[in-house]
Design an enzyme around this catalytic site. Sequence first.
Site, PDB file in Angstrom:
ATOM      1  CG  ASP A 286      -9.442 -14.002 -53.478  1.00 13.79           C
ATOM      2  OD1 ASP A 286      -9.034 -13.126 -53.523  1.00 13.79           O
ATOM      3  OD2 ASP A 286     -10.016 -14.531 -52.676  1.00 13.79           O
TER       4      ASP A 286
ATOM      5  CG  PHE B 121      -7.669 -16.997 -46.679  1.00 13.47           C
ATOM      6  CD1 PHE B 121      -8.062 -17.562 -45.356  1.00 13.47           C
ATOM      7  CD2 PHE B 121      -7.973 -15.851 -47.081  1.00 13.47           C
ATOM      8  CE1 PHE B 121      -8.693 -16.668 -44.358  1.00 13.47           C
ATOM      9  CE2 PHE B 121      -8.640 -14.852 -45.749  1.00 13.47           C
ATOM     10  CZ  PHE B 121      -8.977 -15.500 -44.676  1.00 13.47           C
TER      11      PHE B 121
END
Lengths: 468, 468
Positions: free
Chosen positions: B293, B187
């Site tokens: 991330d 995600f």
Amino acid sequence: MSARPTSEPAGPSVKTEFPGPETKKHLEKIHEVFDSRNAFLVCDYTKSFGNYLVDTDGNTLLDVYSQIASIPLGYNNPALIKTASSEEMLDALVNRPTLGAFPSHNWSEVISTGILRVAPKGLDKVFTAMAGSDANELAFKAAFMYRRQHERGGPHVEFTDEEIESCMNNQLPGSPQLSILSFRNSFHGRLFGSLSCTRSKAIHKLDIPAFDWPQATFPQLKYPLEEHEAENAAAEQASLDEVEHLIKTWRLPPVAVIVEPIQAEGGDNHASPAFFQKLRALTKKHNVLLIADEVQTGVGSTGKFWAHEHWNLPADSPPDMVTFAKKAQTAGYYYGNPELRPNKAWRQFNTWMGDPARAILFRGIIDEIERLDLVNQTARVGKYLFGKLEVLAKKYPQDITNLRGKDRGTFIAFDSPKRDAFIKKSKDMGVNMGGCGVNGVRLRPMLIFEEKHADILIDRLEKIINAI
Amino acid sequence: MSARPTSEPAGPSVKTEFPGPETKKHLEKIHEVFDSRNAFLVCDYTKSFGNYLVDTDGNTLLDVYSQIASIPLGYNNPALIKTASSEEMLDALVNRPTLGAFPSHNWSEVISTGILRVAPKGLDKVFTAMAGSDANELAFKAAFMYRRQHERGGPHVEFTDEEIESCMNNQLPGSPQLSILSFRNSFHGRLFGSLSCTRSKAIHKLDIPAFDWPQATFPQLKYPLEEHEAENAAAEQASLDEVEHLIKTWRLPPVAVIVEPIQAEGGDNHASPAFFQKLRALTKKHNVLLIADEVQTGVGSTGKFWAHEHWNLPADSPPDMVTFAKKAQTAGYYYGNPELRPNKAWRQFNTWMGDPARAILFRGIIDEIERLDLVNQTARVGKYLFGKLEVLAKKYPQDITNLRGKDRGTFIAFDSPKRDAFIKKSKDMGVNMGGCGVNGVRLRPMLIFEEKHADILIDRLEKIINAI
């Protein structure tokens, strides 16, 4: 609050060249950790007030650029300081919720008495965002989901297994080959979807992958308008014809047209209300949504709260979505049609969905705009300023051309063949202003700009012209 | 500040079913103007404190979901209330600058003593953003510009006319056919570029156009790890082989690989430090950038400030960029290599480039984390909690499977075959928690979560298991 000024200076005062020695030192320091090549000034916001921006060298500039059109009520506005000091603001700052999943008890009140109090006619719902770019992209997402929902046969029709599987691979049919149509010279943001619609400057787009989305020519009106009526009408019709052609033939069918009421970054390009009325009719005819990007034009500066009010659309035909940011200090898109809410939860969602602190600030801004009737003031001051600029343009026809923005509040621009020198010299003359397009000088004063500031501005513009 | 609590309640207290009658009323009201279908609770944040969330029905829940992992120091944290009440905060709220063009005099100090004080080793610069999605997209843009700059022969080589013209039409060569490689179940956000990398759930992606970018399989480790060492090592090698194959062969060459240190939304999927070390080596070998991330994993919850510290990369091989948001309450990407700054001004830019108010809050958060040594506390409490969960998992082997997150602070998850019922029942038992992936229950407590909270959580988890 000891150091904060409580009134404006009488006028600009310039003490150094630009950038001054202190600013240079600051820029070097900033540059070690943060790209400062775009920086014009390093400012001392604590010392700035109202229409006047103070830099770290103590230069005081009349600010008609306003942080790229994003300061609504001037620096250190006392009413906003009150809003920013409130318990509600504290709450929003330290207890930032996932607004979609765990909204606060006062969230509906904050948006109903704030963001939605100024909702464009016909649009009574909002999806909140962080800035102009993501506001536009969220509107695009709503448009794509709306279109596919229609094609599928309605909101009750379930996704197929093939759609569910293929979208995970970014492939058809789950990831559709559809598009958003934008206009040449438009600016809609710099993320991947919004940048695919932005067509103002190559430096924004070079080396960044983009979707194969279409662009239509935006009418290039000739000035003064009253001397070019037939030509301009033809340019507008040609643009509409191109839009229709692209809607019918583009290899990735457009689900929406996005348009700025006035193309700002791209050069302050205007079109007539008739153009926008026809664009609305055309998009309706082809079942394509119309998104008005009011990121720069919204919140009063054109003499209406929303610039698209100048279009005079029929009451039953507002734009499908209107996006906002900048002077609102928060962002999002307005919509009216309940079918623009995707058919299932979690389709339009993210962790923060905006920032309640900034939404509360916008409510404070709206209160102050209403209390002081600043939209009407801006319409009035804009007329005054435009009149003075017409006189100046007649006096210096080589230096001020294509004056535009009549009856659009203070949202005024003109072209200068020596634009870059013009902008550079403006600081020496005590004014902070910005360019747009190739030769454009855009005036983007705040809503608290008055006739007296217009007088100072006109005086300085003449000095700039004589100096370059 | 009269109504604001100053200490935690002794424990959860549940007075109504969920949603309770007041919450239902609030939801109806919200829904008229704002999509509330995603809402689990309507909260009274003014009454919440520390690890405890209070809803509008007066239910008090131990919060181990923390606004989708985005509250670092608990509700109404007194130190943050002080930060939020400061003159500097007022300034940032009411005088919001265009940080790139008109930075404030204190901007370099705010980031140097805040965001950059906790910069990952080897990365000493930052580009600020608004939220996780745009932070990732800005990192992507830096990666694309970096690659094209190299291909062009260096930062001094000018763009060709063909590039300049073609990019305005979203076509080659100005708009390159390049990609970002992400992992299955990852995600990375929900805007158009970030969503093209997101592969967690179809509901996020359906009907939204996406770039034809590649995904590699993320290793699916089997638990307990010590019983599946060979199998897991093989899964990791297969993943690395797939990454290399895609880098070499994908029709749109990848310029960067983006990876979460722990895939959160996609199911709390882990991989070993060896996997990430090899991934770093592999990307270097092929001149592909590595973006970590850390939007969900960053800021302490894994028992290190940044989760990628667990990778033990060589000092000269950090990730090229690290993105952050959520618990930082602001967002952006860190980088070290000066060539990741595009070769010209205005290429990486937008009006706000983040929000100084939120950057100041992050500095306050960092101060408090250091003062209370909360990263080490989280490592310690995580170990304690994990031990208790192991005992519980042995007692209820049908209800708690694949327990994962050992030595990763409180960033712990397990699977439950009755996951949705589990999450639903948790509120009745006084705990607010969230799911991830297909069967995952993820624990995302704040950094102020202590052993005593862990004890309450364990007690309630057992009650949930017995109730469903």
